[in-house]
Design an enzyme around this catalytic site. Structure first.
Site, PDB file in Angstrom:
ATOM      1  N   GLY A  51      35.560  45.349  49.544  1.00  0.00           N
ATOM      2  CA  GLY A  51      36.134  45.471  50.879  1.00  0.00           C
ATOM      3  C   GLY A  51      37.605  45.854  50.913  1.00  0.00           C
ATOM      4  O   GLY A  51      38.042  46.584  51.801  1.00  0.00           O
ATOM      5  N   ASP A 107      40.217  42.372  52.596  1.00  0.00           N
ATOM      6  CA  ASP A 107      40.009  43.113  53.850  1.00  0.00           C
ATOM      7  C   ASP A 107      40.073  42.190  55.055  1.00  0.00           C
ATOM      8  O   ASP A 107      40.742  42.484  56.037  1.00  0.00           O
ATOM      9  CB  ASP A 107      38.663  43.876  53.811  1.00  0.00           C
ATOM     10  N   ASP A 110      37.663  35.517  57.195  1.00  0.00           N
ATOM     11  CA  ASP A 110      36.622  35.165  58.162  1.00  0.00           C
ATOM     12  C   ASP A 110      36.430  33.639  58.107  1.00  0.00           C
ATOM     13  O   ASP A 110      37.224  32.905  58.674  1.00  0.00           O
ATOM     14  CB  ASP A 110      35.359  35.954  57.792  1.00  0.00           C
ATOM     15  N   LYS A 138      39.951  36.945  61.464  1.00  0.00           N
ATOM     16  CA  LYS A 138      39.086  36.442  62.552  1.00  0.00           C
ATOM     17  C   LYS A 138      39.326  34.938  62.623  1.00  0.00           C
ATOM     18  O   LYS A 138      38.545  34.154  62.081  1.00  0.00           O
ATOM     19  CB  LYS A 138      37.609  36.665  62.179  1.00  0.00           C
ATOM     20  N   PHE A 159      31.445  41.578  64.376  1.00  0.00           N
ATOM     21  CA  PHE A 159      31.215  42.136  63.047  1.00  0.00           C
ATOM     22  C   PHE A 159      31.749  43.562  63.027  1.00  0.00           C
ATOM     23  O   PHE A 159      31.322  44.406  63.800  1.00  0.00           O
ATOM     24  CB  PHE A 159      29.737  42.107  62.662  1.00  0.00           C
ATOM     25  N   VAL A 160      32.711  43.815  62.144  1.00  0.00           N
ATOM     26  CA  VAL A 160      33.385  45.124  62.138  1.00  0.00           C
ATOM     27  C   VAL A 160      33.134  45.880  60.834  1.00  0.00           C
ATOM     28  O   VAL A 160      32.872  45.271  59.796  1.00  0.00           O
ATOM     29  CB  VAL A 160      34.903  44.964  62.364  1.00  0.00           C
ATOM     30  N   ASP A 166      32.198  46.941  55.222  1.00  0.00           N
ATOM     31  CA  ASP A 166      30.860  47.532  55.220  1.00  0.00           C
ATOM     32  C   ASP A 166      29.850  46.714  55.998  1.00  0.00           C
ATOM     33  O   ASP A 166      30.061  45.541  56.300  1.00  0.00           O
ATOM     34  CB  ASP A 166      30.338  47.620  53.783  1.00  0.00           C
ATOM     35  N   ARG A 172      32.062  52.123  54.827  1.00  0.00           N
ATOM     36  CA  ARG A 172      33.382  51.819  54.258  1.00  0.00           C
ATOM     37  C   ARG A 172      34.347  52.985  54.438  1.00  0.00           C
ATOM     38  O   ARG A 172      35.558  52.804  54.458  1.00  0.00           O
ATOM     39  CB  ARG A 172      33.264  51.506  52.759  1.00  0.00           C
TER      40      ARG A 172
HETATM   41  P1  IMP Z   1      34.863  34.721  54.261  1.00  0.00           P
HETATM   42  O1  IMP Z   1      33.798  34.343  55.265  1.00  0.00           O
HETATM   43  O2  IMP Z   1      36.270  34.467  54.817  1.00  0.00           O
HETATM   44  O3  IMP Z   1      34.624  34.057  52.951  1.00  0.00           O
HETATM   45  O4  IMP Z   1      34.756  36.301  54.058  1.00  0.00           O
HETATM   46  C1  IMP Z   1      33.907  36.829  53.093  1.00  0.00           C
HETATM   47  C2  IMP Z   1      33.867  38.316  53.070  1.00  0.00           C
HETATM   48  O5  IMP Z   1      32.921  38.695  54.050  1.00  0.00           O
HETATM   49  C3  IMP Z   1      35.095  39.133  53.399  1.00  0.00           C
HETATM   50  O6  IMP Z   1      35.934  39.344  52.316  1.00  0.00           O
HETATM   51  C4  IMP Z   1      34.465  40.447  53.827  1.00  0.00           C
HETATM   52  O7  IMP Z   1      34.216  41.258  52.716  1.00  0.00           O
HETATM   53  C5  IMP Z   1      33.163  39.986  54.472  1.00  0.00           C
HETATM   54  N1  IMP Z   1      33.271  40.011  55.946  1.00  0.00           N
HETATM   55  C6  IMP Z   1      33.620  39.027  56.788  1.00  0.00           C
HETATM   56  N2  IMP Z   1      33.601  39.448  58.068  1.00  0.00           N
HETATM   57  C7  IMP Z   1      33.221  40.750  58.021  1.00  0.00           C
HETATM   58  C8  IMP Z   1      33.021  41.768  59.025  1.00  0.00           C
HETATM   59  O8  IMP Z   1      33.211  41.590  60.251  1.00  0.00           O
HETATM   60  N3  IMP Z   1      32.635  42.989  58.558  1.00  0.00           N
HETATM   61  C9  IMP Z   1      32.425  43.261  57.243  1.00  0.00           C
HETATM   62  N4  IMP Z   1      32.619  42.352  56.282  1.00  0.00           N
HETATM   63  C10 IMP Z   1      33.008  41.100  56.665  1.00  0.00           C
HETATM   64 MG    MG Z   2      35.428  41.071  50.873  1.00  0.00          MG
END
Ligand code: IMP
Ligand code: MG
Length: 189
Positions: A51, A107, A110, A138, A159-160, A166, A172
């Site tokens: 990402g 990237d 979340d 987010k 979701f972006v 991706d 991407r």
């Molecule tokens: P986490 O939930 O903060 O652990 O994020 C995990 C990973 O999920 C991020 O590094 C992104 O690669 C992916 N991710 C989270 N939200 C999105 C989204 O809206 N679009 C695409 N990938 C996402």
């Molecule tokens: Mg990632």
């Protein structure tokens, strides 16, 4: 004067959240923020694949510091728009980070699970400093308390895709960041 031609967004996008021009401007100013923080220090960048690939490539060219780059990989969403379970490290560091100024680049922040896992792993290796830079945040989705030191844009809980992000490894290469149409969130599964 003819109106400036704005490229049509990708047909699979419901809306564009951040345009190509906004990304470029913000990445330049993030480069200035990094410079202000790090001065002339060497930076060891740890970029989280896949990402952060495009963001990292652009961001690193906005600083003139000496930069060492390492890439790591965690388990991903797979073909889903929801994060599930605990992320695991798939491919680890190859550079030493002890006594180095480490900057993790990702990237999107979340749930916070991925970055808190990686940050605590690197903290255990005793870097001289540890900071985190994300393009998107987010905030409303956090399940683990985690704040980044540098944030490109705060975004709502959508979701972006695009600019490295991706869905099922697609999109991407879009220049902008956009919300994927609901009908496309079921495709490619
Ligand atoms: P986490 O939930 O903060 O652990 O994020 C995990 C990973 O999920 C991020 O590094 C992104 O690669 C992916 N991710 C989270 N939200 C999105 C989204 O809206 N679009 C695409 N990938 C996402
Ligand atoms: Mg990632």
């Amino acid at each position: 004067m003819p109106a400036k031609k704005v490229p049509a967004p990708h047909p699979d996008l419901e809306s564009v959240l951040v345009t190509d021009a906004q990304i470029r401007r913000r990445v330049r100013s993030l480069g200035r923020e990094l410079k202000k923080t790090y001065g002339n220090e060497e930076i060891t960048v740890v970029s989280i694949m896949n990402g952060a690939l495009i963001f990292t490539a652009d961001l690193l060219r906005e600083v003139d510091n000496v930069v060492r780059l390492d890439c790591i990989r965690t388990t991903s969403y797979g073909s889903s728009t929801e994060s599930h379970g605990t992320p695991k490290l798939v491919h680890g560091l190859t550079l030493d980070v002890a006594d180095r100024h480490v900057l993790i680049v990702d990237d999107i922040l979340d749930t916070g699970k991925t970055l808190s896992l990686i940050a605590s792993m690197i903290r255990g290796m005793r870097p001289a400093s540890l900071r985190v830079c994300v393009l998107l945040d987010k905030k409303g989705r956090r399940q683990v308390p985690f704040e980044a030191d540098f944030v490109g844009f705060g975004i709502p809980d959508k979701f972006v895709v695009g600019y490295g992000l991706d869905f099922a490894e697609r999109y991407r290469n879009l220049h902008c960041i956009g919300v994927l149409k609901a009908s496309k969130q079921k495709a490619h599964l």
